[in-house]
Motif scaffolding. Structure first.
Motif, PDB file in Angstrom:
ATOM      1  N   ILE A 129     127.773 -23.668  63.236  1.00  0.00           N
ATOM      2  CA  ILE A 129     126.867 -22.842  64.046  1.00  0.00           C
ATOM      3  C   ILE A 129     126.394 -21.596  63.292  1.00  0.00           C
ATOM      4  O   ILE A 129     125.932 -20.626  63.885  1.00  0.00           O
ATOM      5  CB  ILE A 129     127.534 -22.438  65.386  1.00  0.00           C
ATOM      6  CG1 ILE A 129     128.853 -21.688  65.149  1.00  0.00           C
ATOM      7  CG2 ILE A 129     127.762 -23.654  66.254  1.00  0.00           C
ATOM      8  CD1 ILE A 129     129.483 -21.124  66.412  1.00  0.00           C
ATOM      9  N   GLY A 130     126.540 -21.623  61.964  1.00  0.00           N
ATOM     10  CA  GLY A 130     126.037 -20.524  61.137  1.00  0.00           C
ATOM     11  C   GLY A 130     126.848 -19.261  61.227  1.00  0.00           C
ATOM     12  O   GLY A 130     126.312 -18.161  61.040  1.00  0.00           O
ATOM     13  N   ARG A 131     128.146 -19.401  61.495  1.00  0.00           N
ATOM     14  CA  ARG A 131     128.992 -18.219  61.673  1.00  0.00           C
ATOM     15  C   ARG A 131     130.003 -18.034  60.535  1.00  0.00           C
ATOM     16  O   ARG A 131     130.950 -17.275  60.668  1.00  0.00           O
ATOM     17  CB  ARG A 131     129.748 -18.304  62.998  1.00  0.00           C
ATOM     18  CG  ARG A 131     128.845 -18.338  64.244  1.00  0.00           C
ATOM     19  CD  ARG A 131     128.107 -17.014  64.396  1.00  0.00           C
ATOM     20  NE  ARG A 131     127.396 -16.923  65.661  1.00  0.00           N
ATOM     21  CZ  ARG A 131     126.104 -17.184  65.824  1.00  0.00           C
ATOM     22  NH1 ARG A 131     125.383 -17.579  64.779  1.00  0.00           N
ATOM     23  NH2 ARG A 131     125.533 -17.054  67.009  1.00  0.00           N
ATOM     24  N   ALA A 132     129.811 -18.746  59.426  1.00  0.00           N
ATOM     25  CA  ALA A 132     130.674 -18.578  58.252  1.00  0.00           C
ATOM     26  C   ALA A 132     129.797 -18.073  57.119  1.00  0.00           C
ATOM     27  O   ALA A 132     129.333 -18.833  56.273  1.00  0.00           O
ATOM     28  CB  ALA A 132     131.345 -19.909  57.892  1.00  0.00           C
ATOM     29  N   ARG A 133     129.561 -16.776  57.108  1.00  0.00           N
ATOM     30  CA  ARG A 133     128.550 -16.205  56.212  1.00  0.00           C
ATOM     31  C   ARG A 133     129.033 -14.883  55.603  1.00  0.00           C
ATOM     32  O   ARG A 133     128.337 -13.887  55.624  1.00  0.00           O
ATOM     33  CB  ARG A 133     127.251 -15.964  56.993  1.00  0.00           C
ATOM     34  CG  ARG A 133     126.588 -17.238  57.490  1.00  0.00           C
ATOM     35  CD  ARG A 133     125.489 -16.952  58.494  1.00  0.00           C
ATOM     36  NE  ARG A 133     124.400 -16.155  57.954  1.00  0.00           N
ATOM     37  CZ  ARG A 133     123.373 -16.654  57.263  1.00  0.00           C
ATOM     38  NH1 ARG A 133     123.307 -17.946  57.020  1.00  0.00           N
ATOM     39  NH2 ARG A 133     122.416 -15.878  56.829  1.00  0.00           N
ATOM     40  N   GLY A 134     130.205 -14.892  55.026  1.00  0.00           N
ATOM     41  CA  GLY A 134     130.787 -13.654  54.522  1.00  0.00           C
ATOM     42  C   GLY A 134     130.234 -13.208  53.181  1.00  0.00           C
ATOM     43  O   GLY A 134     130.973 -13.104  52.196  1.00  0.00           O
ATOM     44  N   SER A 135     128.963 -12.957  53.102  1.00  0.00           N
ATOM     45  CA  SER A 135     128.330 -12.510  51.861  1.00  0.00           C
ATOM     46  C   SER A 135     127.557 -11.220  52.114  1.00  0.00           C
ATOM     47  O   SER A 135     126.878 -11.082  53.136  1.00  0.00           O
ATOM     48  CB  SER A 135     127.377 -13.581  51.325  1.00  0.00           C
ATOM     49  OG  SER A 135     126.543 -13.046  50.317  1.00  0.00           O
ATOM     50  N   TRP A 136     127.608 -10.314  51.156  1.00  0.00           N
ATOM     51  CA  TRP A 136     126.859  -9.071  51.251  1.00  0.00           C
ATOM     52  C   TRP A 136     125.356  -9.338  51.327  1.00  0.00           C
ATOM     53  O   TRP A 136     124.604  -8.537  51.882  1.00  0.00           O
ATOM     54  CB  TRP A 136     127.173  -8.189  50.059  1.00  0.00           C
ATOM     55  CG  TRP A 136     127.967  -6.958  50.377  1.00  0.00           C
ATOM     56  CD1 TRP A 136     129.251  -6.687  50.004  1.00  0.00           C
ATOM     57  CD2 TRP A 136     127.523  -5.794  51.103  1.00  0.00           C
ATOM     58  NE1 TRP A 136     129.637  -5.447  50.458  1.00  0.00           N
ATOM     59  CE2 TRP A 136     128.595  -4.881  51.132  1.00  0.00           C
ATOM     60  CE3 TRP A 136     126.326  -5.456  51.731  1.00  0.00           C
ATOM     61  CZ2 TRP A 136     128.502  -3.644  51.769  1.00  0.00           C
ATOM     62  CZ3 TRP A 136     126.236  -4.217  52.371  1.00  0.00           C
ATOM     63  CH2 TRP A 136     127.321  -3.327  52.374  1.00  0.00           C
ATOM     64  N   GLU A 137     124.916 -10.441  50.732  1.00  0.00           N
ATOM     65  CA  GLU A 137     123.461 -10.700  50.703  1.00  0.00           C
ATOM     66  C   GLU A 137     122.886 -10.833  52.118  1.00  0.00           C
ATOM     67  O   GLU A 137     121.695 -10.571  52.329  1.00  0.00           O
ATOM     68  CB  GLU A 137     123.152 -11.957  49.896  1.00  0.00           C
ATOM     69  CG  GLU A 137     123.506 -11.852  48.414  1.00  0.00           C
ATOM     70  CD  GLU A 137     122.821 -10.706  47.666  1.00  0.00           C
ATOM     71  OE1 GLU A 137     121.848 -10.122  48.198  1.00  0.00           O
ATOM     72  OE2 GLU A 137     123.274 -10.389  46.547  1.00  0.00           O
ATOM     73  N   HIS A 138     123.694 -11.229  53.087  1.00  0.00           N
ATOM     74  CA  HIS A 138     123.206 -11.352  54.462  1.00  0.00           C
ATOM     75  C   HIS A 138     122.974  -9.992  55.121  1.00  0.00           C
ATOM     76  O   HIS A 138     122.405  -9.918  56.212  1.00  0.00           O
ATOM     77  CB  HIS A 138     124.196 -12.166  55.293  1.00  0.00           C
ATOM     78  CG  HIS A 138     124.378 -13.566  54.794  1.00  0.00           C
ATOM     79  ND1 HIS A 138     125.616 -14.104  54.507  1.00  0.00           N
ATOM     80  CD2 HIS A 138     123.466 -14.532  54.491  1.00  0.00           C
ATOM     81  CE1 HIS A 138     125.461 -15.338  54.073  1.00  0.00           C
ATOM     82  NE2 HIS A 138     124.172 -15.620  54.046  1.00  0.00           N
ATOM     83  N   TYR A 139     123.423  -8.928  54.438  1.00  0.00           N
ATOM     84  CA  TYR A 139     123.253  -7.574  54.980  1.00  0.00           C
ATOM     85  C   TYR A 139     122.361  -6.714  54.078  1.00  0.00           C
ATOM     86  O   TYR A 139     122.278  -5.511  54.263  1.00  0.00           O
ATOM     87  CB  TYR A 139     124.639  -6.922  55.168  1.00  0.00           C
ATOM     88  CG  TYR A 139     125.507  -7.741  56.085  1.00  0.00           C
ATOM     89  CD1 TYR A 139     125.437  -7.582  57.461  1.00  0.00           C
ATOM     90  CD2 TYR A 139     126.342  -8.718  55.577  1.00  0.00           C
ATOM     91  CE1 TYR A 139     126.194  -8.365  58.315  1.00  0.00           C
ATOM     92  CE2 TYR A 139     127.107  -9.520  56.423  1.00  0.00           C
ATOM     93  CZ  TYR A 139     127.025  -9.336  57.787  1.00  0.00           C
ATOM     94  OH  TYR A 139     127.769 -10.131  58.633  1.00  0.00           O
ATOM     95  N   ALA A 140     121.722  -7.360  53.109  1.00  0.00           N
ATOM     96  CA  ALA A 140     120.888  -6.613  52.160  1.00  0.00           C
ATOM     97  C   ALA A 140     119.732  -5.907  52.855  1.00  0.00           C
ATOM     98  O   ALA A 140     119.432  -4.742  52.555  1.00  0.00           O
ATOM     99  CB  ALA A 140     120.372  -7.551  51.067  1.00  0.00           C
ATOM    100  N   ALA A 141     119.074  -6.579  53.808  1.00  0.00           N
ATOM    101  CA  ALA A 141     117.895  -5.978  54.458  1.00  0.00           C
ATOM    102  C   ALA A 141     118.241  -4.693  55.208  1.00  0.00           C
ATOM    103  O   ALA A 141     117.605  -3.654  54.979  1.00  0.00           O
ATOM    104  CB  ALA A 141     117.224  -6.991  55.379  1.00  0.00           C
TER     105      ALA A 141
END
Length: 414
Positions: free
Chosen positions: A245-257
């Motif tokens: 369900i797209g809830r395994a996303r532990g990367s800084w790149e997802h918070y870059a914006a």
């Protein structure tokens, strides 16, 4: 019921963690486990691969009895305050008899001798630390060097030769320092870390790999199935569920914006007011922005890194900006007062019995909901905010995801 406390991140819970948990019960002769666990953001200044409720369920299904949240005010700190916040929470429960932590050395005796001597900051240590920092070394390296010199001057050659710079040894020392400073009756134990180092990215064993290596494996394969040999079946089940369900996303790149929005919209002076911003780092960041070829996190980090500004130091500083953590709220004086509450994230049937005892013995209020208490406790408000920002990294986050702290009850397993 004798109870051992452990301090964890479980990012994610793997076979090495299961071994540590089982051995902690054995060597401390305990019947139950209370885990203090980091929430949505972690000690190295990174987002967790899985949210704190999923990781709580992993912990409970792996054998923990009560999971308590380490507030983000402490969970994203360097070793001293990370350890202090976690140890203070365990001490405040009134039900924890022992603390068992993993270390590269597995030998607690030299660490205890150092902790007893350094707990109340002897005047002779400060000049040694200042001298080490003047060499341009990072703070952790300078601290390890100062400790070695201090123990050599004290005539303890064994402690002077101890590998304090190894990350779990460093944390272990700070756990012991915290217990000394708190005057805690908790008895400390240490267990040697086996087969995989803390940040080891390569896999060298058929069943044991570091959390770092497991996360790398999941990221590179774009699927979590490859982690199956290194995690318990319950972890695999939950990892597959959240990944689907797209809830395994532990990367800084997802918070870059959202991060770059703050970096470009705030002045250098405003950036300088955030926690972990020091030595002109705000100006270094502002000067680096026009030189970037892409608005991505890794190129920014590479541009900023120096011998003094390590990756972890920079991640913590940038995370403070993303989360809006100002220096005053996270000052040493504020952190030293400790957490003002115990936030329960989940419990097992045995854990429910522990919670009954805890409500009578705890030195702090035991909370099972953030709905009303966030206005009363500033650090709890930071956790609610951290969950909202964490959910922004999901592709289809709903308002309820952003404010889940208000709705979610503690996880309970039978």
């Amino acid at each position: 019921m004798r109870t051992v406390g452990i301090i964890v991140e479980y990012n994610p819970f793997h076979n090495g963690h299961l071994y540590h948990l089982q051995q902690s019960l054995k060597i401390t002769k305990s019947d139950a486990v209370v885990a203090v666990m980091s929430g949505q953001f972690l000690q190295r200044g990174e987002p967790a691969l899985l949210n704190k409720w999923t990781r709580t369920e992993m912990a409970l299904r792996g054998g923990c009895d009560v999971v308590i949240e380490l507030p983000v005010a402490y969970s994203t700190q360097a070793a001293e305050w990370f350890a202090y916040g976690a140890a203070a929470l365990l001490d405040a429960t009134g039900v924890v008899d022992a603390l068992c932590f993993g270390s590269e050395a597995g030998d607690i005796a030299p660490l205890r001798r150092v902790a007893r001597l350094l707990a109340h900051e002897p005047s002779s240590f400060g000049p040694l630390m200042a001298d080490e920092l003047r060499t341009g070394r990072s703070y952790p390296a300078a601290y390890s060097g100062a400790v070695r010199r201090f123990m050599a001057e004290a005539g303890d050659e064994e402690a002077a030769a101890f590998p304090f710079e190894q990350p779990n040894n460093t944390l272990g020392l700070h756990y012991l320092l915290a217990l000394e400073r708190l005057g805690s009756a908790i008895e400390p134990f240490s267990l040697r870390r086996e087969k995989a180092g803390y940040a080891q990215t390569s896999i060298t064993d058929a069943q044991i790999a570091s959390a770092t290596a497991i996360r790398k494996l999941v990221a590179e394969s774009l699927a979590p199935e490859g982690a199956a040999p290194f995690v318990p079946p319950s972890t695999m089940e939950l990892l597959l569920r959240d990944h689907a369900i797209g809830r395994a996303r532990g990367s800084w790149e997802h918070y870059a914006a959202p991060l770059f929005h703050k970096l470009v919209s705030e002045s250098a002076e405003a950036l300088g007011r955030y926690h972990e911003m020091s030595e002109g780092l705000e100006h270094r960041i502002k000067n680096a922005l026009p030189e970037l070829e892409s608005l991505a996190f890794e190129p920014l980090l590479e541009r900023l890194k120096t011998k003094r500004y390590t990756r972890t130091k920079l991640q913590r500083a940038l995370l403070s900006i993303l989360l809006g953590h100002d220096k005053e709220l996270l000052s040493p004086d504020r952190l030293r007062t400790g957490v003002q509450y115990i936030r329960v994230l989940g419990c097992s049937p045995r854990g429910r019995e522990l919670l009954k005892r805890m409500r009578k013995s705890a030195k702090l209020p035991v909370l099972q909901s953030a709905a009303r208490a966030a206005k009363e406790y500033p650090y709890l408000a930071l956790d609610v905010q951290a969950t909202s920002i964490y959910a922004l990294g999901w592709p289809d986050a709903a308002p309820r995801d952003l404010f889940r702290d208000y709705y979610e009850k503690p996880i309970s397993i039978e």
